[in-house]
Structures are given as structure tokens and as C-alpha cells.
Design an enzyme around this catalytic site. Structure first.
Site, mmCIF file in Angstrom:
data_model
loop_
_atom_site.group_PDB
_atom_site.id
_atom_site.type_symbol
_atom_site.label_atom_id
_atom_site.label_comp_id
_atom_site.label_asym_id
_atom_site.label_seq_id
_atom_site.Cartn_x
_atom_site.Cartn_y
_atom_site.Cartn_z
ATOM 1 N N HIS A 218 0.867 -1.180 0.000
ATOM 2 C CA HIS A 218 0.000 0.000 0.000
ATOM 3 C C HIS A 218 0.900 1.225 0.000
ATOM 4 C CE1 HIS A 218 -4.152 -1.555 0.542
ATOM 5 N NE2 HIS A 218 -3.460 -2.645 0.778
ATOM 6 N N CYS A 249 -7.877 -1.685 3.704
ATOM 7 C CA CYS A 249 -8.692 -2.549 4.570
ATOM 8 C C CYS A 249 -9.499 -1.692 5.534
ATOM 9 C CB CYS A 249 -7.780 -3.503 5.345
ATOM 10 S SG CYS A 249 -8.667 -4.482 6.575
#
Ligand code: COA
Ligand code: ZN
Length: 328
Positions: A218, A249
Site C-alpha cells: 500500500h 482494509c
């Protein structure tokens, strides 16, 4: 380009790009993207030459309402031969739904961090492992492949660093005890940095040279692309990435977008790697996201264009050149 030149560092080496935008990306959006638009996006990504597409996830529709149409999406996409269609699965119920919907691969998920596993999956890691062992048993003989995604392997937003031996022990249990074909080391909240990535990639590669290793970064702290390049130098050749750079998430504090597929493909193509991805097609697909999710996306390439997408000269350029010449 001169292929003996240092600029051609990749020398045509194959790097497999795995698109996770329709799963890791859309799961985090508050807007529900209509099912037919999701199907059209996956079809466009298939045509763009991605090696693998994580189409959706078979989790509780209460936990992730954005992906409550998982069955229909996976059943109705157009399958391009050679592309692997995978789906995220947390338990036996999810595995049954995914297999019925003709997933090529199940991407099982648990966290290397106890706190994140409890927050995200509401189980201890041992409970997750036992549950996923049941999934592996249920899948045996179906021909469906198994990959395990280990979240927070480069750090947990609640616990901090997760020790390398802990991460490698979970890899060992999945590969050696359960026979998983692949493992994904996930940097769920963008805590990885290049030298750490090189160390873990090398350690994995030395122990399990035949296992399929994926890195999942990420870009939360701007190190996503640097981490991809560090991983390649350390022997990795598979990456998850998200078109538009969307993602994150919902059960990890501070999570934000995945490393952006078009940024990685653009950079690796310049460096001479072969990703197999048609960048203009990928950009067309990513360009549809803002209208579908209702906001701008992080992709720098969508904003700036490719490196050699040149701009016209200023309107008064000829005049400026004449004036400069007159000053000689
Ligand atoms: N598919 C559909 N529904 C499911 C399911 C699955 N794979 N697994 C559980 N459910 C449903 C159950 O039927 C139950 O529904 P009900 O409340 O209507 O009876 C509900 O979800 C809770 O089930 P339970 O077995 O008690 O699980 P839980 O509450 O401990 O939740 C997870 C565990 C993992 C299934 C759930 O938290 C989840 O799906 N989380 C999403 C995790 C995620 O995708 N995170 C982001 C990506 S890493
Ligand atoms: Zn992720």
C-alpha cells in the site's frame, strides 16, 4: 532502446501484475458500484493483460456491503484464457460460495499480527489457521488453487513491527503443512520500507524457491513503488496492485490505497521489464473509476500522463525564439 544499455535493467524479465482493485479497492468505498459496472471493469482489466485479477471477496455482506454481489460478478465476467480469476475467502462458507462461482483460485486471508487478525476477522490467528486448514481440506480434489495472503507482514498499525521469524513461521505452516501453492506478503497499512522488503523477500526465496511469492504494498507513506523495485532486486516477480491506486482494509486504522497498477506498469516498462500489460487500456479502465466511486483517485499517471506524453509548445513560442535570436 539499446538493450545492452544500463537503462534496460529489466532486460525483458517477466513481472506478473495482479490486479486487486475490484476487491481491495472497491471494498473500502462507501458507494456501491453497480454489479454490471463491476463486471465491465473486470472485463476491461482482462483485456488489458493483467496476469491475475482478484475479482471480489466472499466475506460477510454485513462486514463488506460493497461486495455483496460477489457471486454474480464472478459468474458473469468474461474469462480470458491465461488470466487467473481469484477471490478473497475468510472461511469454509466463503470457499463454498467462491467454488460454486468458478473461482480459479481462493485467496485465503489471515494476519501475521494477532491484534489485526482479531479486529479484521474476529478470531485469533490459531483459530484462523484451523479454519483455513478446513478450507484447504474442502478444496482438495477440486483443482482450485490456494494462495494465502498474510496481512501486516511488514508491520501492524496497532502492534508495530511483526518479527521476521513470526512471519516466516506462518509462511512455513501454510506452505509445508497445508500445501498452499502461493503466499502473499501484505503491507496492509503501508509500513514497509525498501531495505526491510529486500530482507524478507530474500529470506522467503531462499527457504521456498518453488513457492509462488506475491508482494502486496500500500502506498500509505509514499514508499509503494520503491518497495516494488526493492522486491524485484531481491528476487520477487509478482505484485498485487490496484488500478487508480484505490484500496485499503476498512478494519485497519489508517489504511489507504494500494500501490497503483498503472504507476508500477509505467515505471517497470521504462526500466525494461515485461509486465504484459497494455498501459493505454489499463488507463482507460482506471479513468472510469472517479465517476463510479464518486471521488478522485490517487493515480499520478492518470493526472500527469505518461513520461513521453508531450505537451504543445507555448502559443508565442516562435516569437520568443525570434526575440532570443535577435539578442544574440
Ligand atoms: N459469506 C457470507 N456470509 C458469511 C460468511 C461468508 N463467507 N461468513 C460468515 N458470514 C455471515 C454469517 O452467516 C453471519 O450472518 P448472520 O449474522 O446473518 O447470521 C455473519 O456473517 C457472522 O458470521 P460468524 O460466523 O459469526 O462470523 P463473524 O461475525 O465472526 O465474522 C468474518 C467473521 C470473517 C466472516 C466476517 O468478519 C467478515 O466477513 N469480515 C470481512 C473481512 C474482510 O473482508 N476484511 C477486509 C479484507 S482483508
Ligand atoms: Zn491490501
Amino acid at each position: 532502446m539499446n538493450k545492452n544499455n544500463d537503462l534496460w535493467q529489466g532486460a525483458g524479465r517477466r513481472i506478473h501484475m495482479q490486479e486487486v482493485g475490484t476487491r481491495d479497492g472497491l471494498q473500502a468505498e462507501s458507494t456501491f458500484v453497480p454489479t454490471e459496472d463491476k463486471i465491465a471493469l473486470v472485463n476491461a482489466l482482462s483485456d488489458a493483460g493483467l496476469a491475475k485479477i482478484e475479482v471480489t471477496s466472499f466475506v460477510s455482506p454485513k462486514a463488506i456491503p460493497a461486495l455483496r454481489d460477489a457471486e454474480q460478478v464472478l459468474r458473469e465476467i468474461r474469462r480470458v484464457p491465461g488470466v487467473v480469476y481469484t477471490a478473497l475467502v475468510p472461511n469454509v462458507r466463503g470457499a463454498e460460495r467462491a467454488i460454486e462461482s468458478k473461482a480459479d483460485e481462493l485467496n485465503l486471508v489471515m494476519s501475521a499480527s494477532e491484534s489485526h487478525n482479531l479486529s479484521n476477522l474476529r478470531m485469533t490467528r490459531e483459530q484462523s489457521y484451523a479454519g483455513l486448514a478446513d478450507v484447504v481440506k474442502a478444496v482438495q480434489g477440486t483443482g482450485v488453487a490456494i494462495n494465502v495472503s498474510l496481512s501486516c507482514t511488514f508491520g501492524c498499525p496497532m502492534e508495530g513491527d511483526v518479527p521476521v521469524p513470526v512471519v516466516l513461521e506462518w509462511c512455513r505452516r501454510y506452505i509445508e503443512e497445508l500445501g498452499a501453492g502461493g503466499v502473499t506478503l501484505c503491507d496492509t497499512t503501508g509500513m514497509a520500507y525498501p531495505t526491510q522488503v529486500a530482507q524478507l523477500t530474500q529470506a522467503f526465496r531462499v527457504r521456498w524457491p518453488a513457492a509462488e511469492l506475491t508482494l502486496h504494498f500500500h502506498n500509505t507513506r509514499g514508499m509503494g513503488l520503491a518497495n516494488v523495485i526493492a522486491a524485484i532486486d531481491a528476487g520477487a516477480d509478482r505484485f498485487d496492485a490496484s488500478f487508480g491506486g484505490i484500496g485499503g482494509c476498512p478494519y485497519a486504522p489508517g489504511a489507504s490505497g494500494n500501490v497503483c497498477t498503472e504507476e508500477v506498469v509505467h515505471a517497470l516498462a521504462l526500466m525494461g521489464y515485461d509486465t504484459g500489460v497494455d498501459l493505454p487500456r489499463l488507463l482507460t479502465a482506471a479513468g472510469q473509476l472517479p465517476a463510479l466511486i464518486g471521488h478522485d483517485v490517487p493515480s499520478q499517471i492518470l493526472k500527469a500522463g505518461r513520461r513521453l506524453d508531450l505537451h504543445p509548445l507555448p502559443k508565442d513560442f516562435a516569437e520568443m525564439a525570434q526575440r532570443a535570436a535577435a539578442r544574440e
